[in-house]
Design a protein around this motif. Structure first.
Motif, short mmCIF file in Angstrom:
data_model
loop_
_atom_site.label_atom_id
_atom_site.label_comp_id
_atom_site.label_asym_id
_atom_site.label_seq_id
_atom_site.Cartn_x
_atom_site.Cartn_y
_atom_site.Cartn_z
N GLU A 149 -2.75 -1.24 -8.06
CA GLU A 149 -3.77 -0.82 -7.12
C GLU A 149 -5.20 -1.15 -7.57
OE1 GLU A 149 -3.58 3.10 -5.50
OE2 GLU A 149 -2.02 2.49 -4.08
N TYR A 198 0.74 3.49 -2.09
CA TYR A 198 1.06 3.75 -3.50
C TYR A 198 2.40 3.16 -3.94
CZ TYR A 198 -0.04 6.27 -7.84
OH TYR A 198 -0.37 6.59 -9.13
N GLY A 207 0.82 -1.21 0.00
CA GLY A 207 0.00 0.00 0.00
C GLY A 207 0.85 1.25 0.00
#
Length: 304
Positions: free
Chosen positions: A77, A71, A69
Motif C-alpha cells: 500500500e 487492504y 485495494g
C-alpha cells in the motif's frame, strides 16, 4: 491524479495489474489495445506479497497500474500510494459502493476484500477499468465498453449457473469450510455458511482451540467435506481431517479451491470466469449436487 503518460497511440497500452483477477478483467476489456502484466500468478497469496525489484521497474514504466485495494495488497500500500503521485494508479475495488461491502474482522474501518467471489458484485468493478483505460485512449472507449458489456454478460450467465448448482446442495450441507475466510461474499450470494480456520487475512494465526472447535462442528453436524486453497498451506485443513477421524467421523478433502489467486496462465481456470466456475462446480459436487464435471461450459480440467 498524476499526469497521464505519453505513448504511441498505435501501440498497446502497457498495463500492470497486481492480482490475476484484475489482470484478467483488464485483458478482457482492453483486448488487443492493451498489454497486461499481472504481478501475482497462480498460487500467490496477495495478503503477504511484497513487490520485487522487477515489479517496481514494471510499475514505474507502466502507462497505468491497476490494483485491488481494500487492504488486500497490505504490504504494497505505501509503495502504491507513493507511485500514485507520479503515475496513473487505480484501486479498482475501492470504487464499489461501501454499503455492498462487509466489515473486516481484523482491522477497524476496513472491509473484506474478497469481492471477486460474487460475480454480481465483481462486475461492479468493470466501469473503473473501462474508465482507467479510456483515460489513456479516449478514442477507444467504445471498444472498451463493448468488451465490458460482453464480459458482464458472461458473468451473468456464470452467476445463474452458480445459483442453480449451489442451491441444489442439500440445505444441511451448505457449509463451506476452508483454510481462511475468503468466501464470505460467496456465502452471502449463495446462502452458504462459510467458516475459515484463519480470518480474512492469511496473516492471522490459527490457534489449536479454533481447530478443535471446527473438528467438533464437523463431527456434530456430520459434514462430509472440507476444502483446501491453492494459495494457502493445506496443513490446517489436514489437521481438521485427522481430528475428525480421531473422533470416528470421516471427512474428505472435497477439492482445491481458488481463493486469492487464479489457476495457471493459459488455462480456463487461469481466467476469472474459469476460477469461479471451478470453485462452484467443485463445491457443489463435493457436497452432493449433480453439477457437470466440466462445469458450466465443459472446460474444467479437474473439478471434484
Amino acid at each position: 491524479m498524476a499526469a497521464l503518460p505519453t505513448y504511441a497511440s498505435t501501440a498497446p497500452l502497457n498495463i500492470v495489474a497486481t492480482t490475476g483477477m484484475i489482470a484478467d478483467m483488464a485483458r478482457t476489456i482492453g483486448g488487443d489495445l492493451v498489454s497486461v502484466k499481472g504481478l501475482m500468478g497462480a498460487g500467490v497469496d496477495p495478503h503477504a506479497y511484497r513487490q520485487t525489484r522487477s515489479d517496481i521497474v514494471a510499475m514505474t514504466r507502466a502507462d497505468a497500474v491497476l490494483w485491488h485495494g481494500l487492504y488486500l495488497e497490505a504490504q504494497m500500500e505505501d509503495f502504491l500510494a507513493d507511485l500514485g503521485r507520479k503515475r496513473p494508479v487505480h484501486a479498482i475495488a475501492e470504487t464499489l459502493d461501501p454499503t455492498r461491502l462487509v466489515a473486516h474482522e481484523d482491522y477497524d474501518g476496513r472491509f473484506d476484500p474478497h469481492v471477486w467471489m460474487d460475480p454480481d458484485l465483481w462486475v461492479q468493478c468493470v466501469p473503473a477499468v473501462v474508465d482507467a483505460l479510456s483515460d489513456l485512449r479516449p478514442d477507444a472507449r467504445g471498444t472498451f465498453e463493448a468488451n465490458a458489456e460482453a464480459f458482464v454478460s458472461e458473468a451473468g450467465a456464470l452467476s445463474i449457473y452458480a445459483r442453480e448448482m449451489l442451491l441444489s446442495v442439500p440445505t444441511e450441507r451448505r457449509v463451506l469450510l476452508t483454510a481462511h475466510d475468503a468466501f464470505g461474499y460467496f456465502g452471502t450470494a449463495y446462502d452458504f455458511e462459510v467458516l475459515g480456520i484463519q480470518g480474512i487475512s492469511t496473516e492471522s494465526e490459527a490457534g489449536l482451540n479454533r481447530i478443535g472447535e471446527l473438528v467438533d462442528l464437523l463431527v456434530a453436524r456430520d459434514l462430509p467435506a472440507v476444502f483446501v486453497e491453492t494459495s494457502v498451506s493445506d496443513r490446517n485443513i489436514r489437521a481438521l481431517v485427522e481430528g475428525a477421524a480421531a473422533q470416528g467421523h470421516e471427512v474428505r478433502i472435497g477439492g482445491s479451491l481458488f481463493s486469492d489467486a487464479m489457476g495457471p496462465d493459459g488455462t480456463y481456470e487461469g481466467t476469472w470466469l474459469g476460477m469461479i466456475d471451478h470453485n462452484v462446480t467443485t463445491i457443489a459436487r463435493a457436497l452432493g449436487a449433480n453439477a457437470p464435471p466440466g462445469g458450466r461450459l465443459g472446460k474444467l480440467r479437474a473439478a471434484a
